[in-house]
Design an enzyme around this catalytic site. Structure first.
Site, mmCIF file in Angstrom:
data_model
loop_
_atom_site.group_PDB
_atom_site.id
_atom_site.type_symbol
_atom_site.label_atom_id
_atom_site.label_comp_id
_atom_site.label_asym_id
_atom_site.label_seq_id
_atom_site.Cartn_x
_atom_site.Cartn_y
_atom_site.Cartn_z
ATOM 1 N N GLY A 1 24.847 48.382 36.438
ATOM 2 C CA GLY A 1 24.544 49.876 37.522
ATOM 3 C C GLY A 1 26.106 50.848 37.913
ATOM 4 C CE LYS B 1 27.891 44.546 36.000
ATOM 5 N NZ LYS B 1 27.732 44.406 37.349
ATOM 6 N N GLY C 1 30.589 42.747 49.023
ATOM 7 C CA GLY C 1 31.788 42.955 50.539
ATOM 8 C C GLY C 1 32.553 42.423 50.016
ATOM 9 C CG MET C 2 35.984 39.219 48.103
ATOM 10 S SD MET C 2 36.214 37.434 48.940
ATOM 11 C CE MET C 2 35.164 36.275 48.824
ATOM 12 C CG ASP D 1 29.861 40.611 43.547
ATOM 13 O OD1 ASP D 1 28.498 41.318 42.748
ATOM 14 O OD2 ASP D 1 31.446 41.378 42.491
ATOM 15 C CE1 TYR E 1 31.444 46.101 34.764
ATOM 16 C CE2 TYR E 1 33.406 43.990 35.550
ATOM 17 C CZ TYR E 1 31.579 44.739 35.690
ATOM 18 O OH TYR E 1 31.085 44.176 35.950
ATOM 19 N N PRO E 2 36.738 46.954 30.210
ATOM 20 C CG PRO E 2 36.084 48.577 28.881
ATOM 21 C CD PRO E 2 36.329 48.015 29.535
ATOM 22 N NE ARG E 3 36.490 47.883 36.407
ATOM 23 C CZ ARG E 3 36.039 47.532 37.458
ATOM 24 N NH1 ARG E 3 36.839 46.697 37.663
ATOM 25 N NH2 ARG E 3 34.636 48.002 37.250
#
Length: 257
Positions: free
Chosen positions: A200, A175, A27-28, A25, A145-147
């Site tokens: 990854g 994930k 490319g978006m 995904d 995710y933690p961001r």
């Protein structure tokens, strides 16, 4: 929930209970990047390598459908945002569960960044998606995710919080970032009632990647890997994905690859 159970077997190996999922995904978010310039070709390589499923945005389902070769599970990503956004951590819904079903999806995925300015909006959207997934019998993979400012994205406390949020929302799979330490990650996986996958990240050295995956899957007991650029930007995508699949499903040690 038999519909979800049946569809989960299309994106996870029913014998090992694990999966190698390749998100495409990017490319978006990033535009015309290497590895995603010919989707039919890349998907064929990923499939030939033995991946269990891919993740695409709705507009690339048709050009990515090969009509031949090994079958592969399809997860349609519902969230989007671009790197040109003043807040690149902001993700909004651009596809519905119903649209994904009409396109042949076996599952859907959403993106949530905890600690981002728009966290509350992403959480609200996730609640809507969960309701629709339950109605349609479609599994939901939460990429969470933690961001945010001052947040360590691999801190076990934050990673564990992210996994718990996915559970609390009602996701079927999650994930998140790998903490980098199998002992701390094992505690997170053990405390989760849903399968946990590691992200990854960007392309790294082959052997280092294999070691991280082996530790996360066979020591920390996570459900597998969900990796994008680290897979589809390799010189030999099929071989790399095949090696990852051996590590995940067969327990092959990195030094034996």
């Amino acid at each position: 929930m038999i519909g979800k159970e049946i569809r989960i077997e299309r994106i996870m190996d029913r014998n090992t209970g694990k999966a190698v999922i390749i998100p495409m995904d990017h490319g978006m978010t990033l535009g015309q990047i290497d590895g995603l310039l010919n989707m039919t070709e890349t998907i064929a390589e990923v499939s030939d390598g033995g991946a269990n499923a891919i993740i695409l945005h709705k507009g690339l389902v048709r050009p990515g459908h090969r009509r031949k070769g090994r079958d592969i599970g399809l997860i349609i990503h519902l969230s989007a945002g671009t790197s040109m956004n003043p807040d690149p951590n902001d993700k909004v819904l651009i596809c519905t569960v119903e649209e994904a079903v009409s396109l042949g999806a076996d599952a859907v995925s959403i993106h949530i960044n905890l600690g981002a300015i728009q966290e509350s909006k992403m959480m609200e959207s996730a609640g809507q998606v969960v309701r629709d997934c339950n109605r349609w019998g479609i599994p939901l993979l939460a990429m969470i995710y933690p961001r945010g400012n001052g947040i360590n994205p691999t801190d076990p406390r934050h990673v564990g919080h992210a996994v718990r949020v996915a559970e609390e929302l009602g996701a079927d799979l999650v994930k998140t970032n790998y903490t980098g330490d199998p002992e701390s990650f094992a505690k997170i996986v053990k405390a989760s009632s849903i399968p946990v996958f590691i992200a990854g990240g960007e392309k790294g050295e082959d052997i280092d990647t294999y070691h991280s995956i082996y530790d996360a899957v066979h020591f920390a007991k996570c459900a597998g890997v969900c990796m994008g650029r680290n897979a589809f930007q390799r010189d030999n995508v099929a071989k790399f994905v095949s090696n990852v699949s051996k590590v995940v499903h067969e327990g092959v040690k990195p030094e034996n690859i």
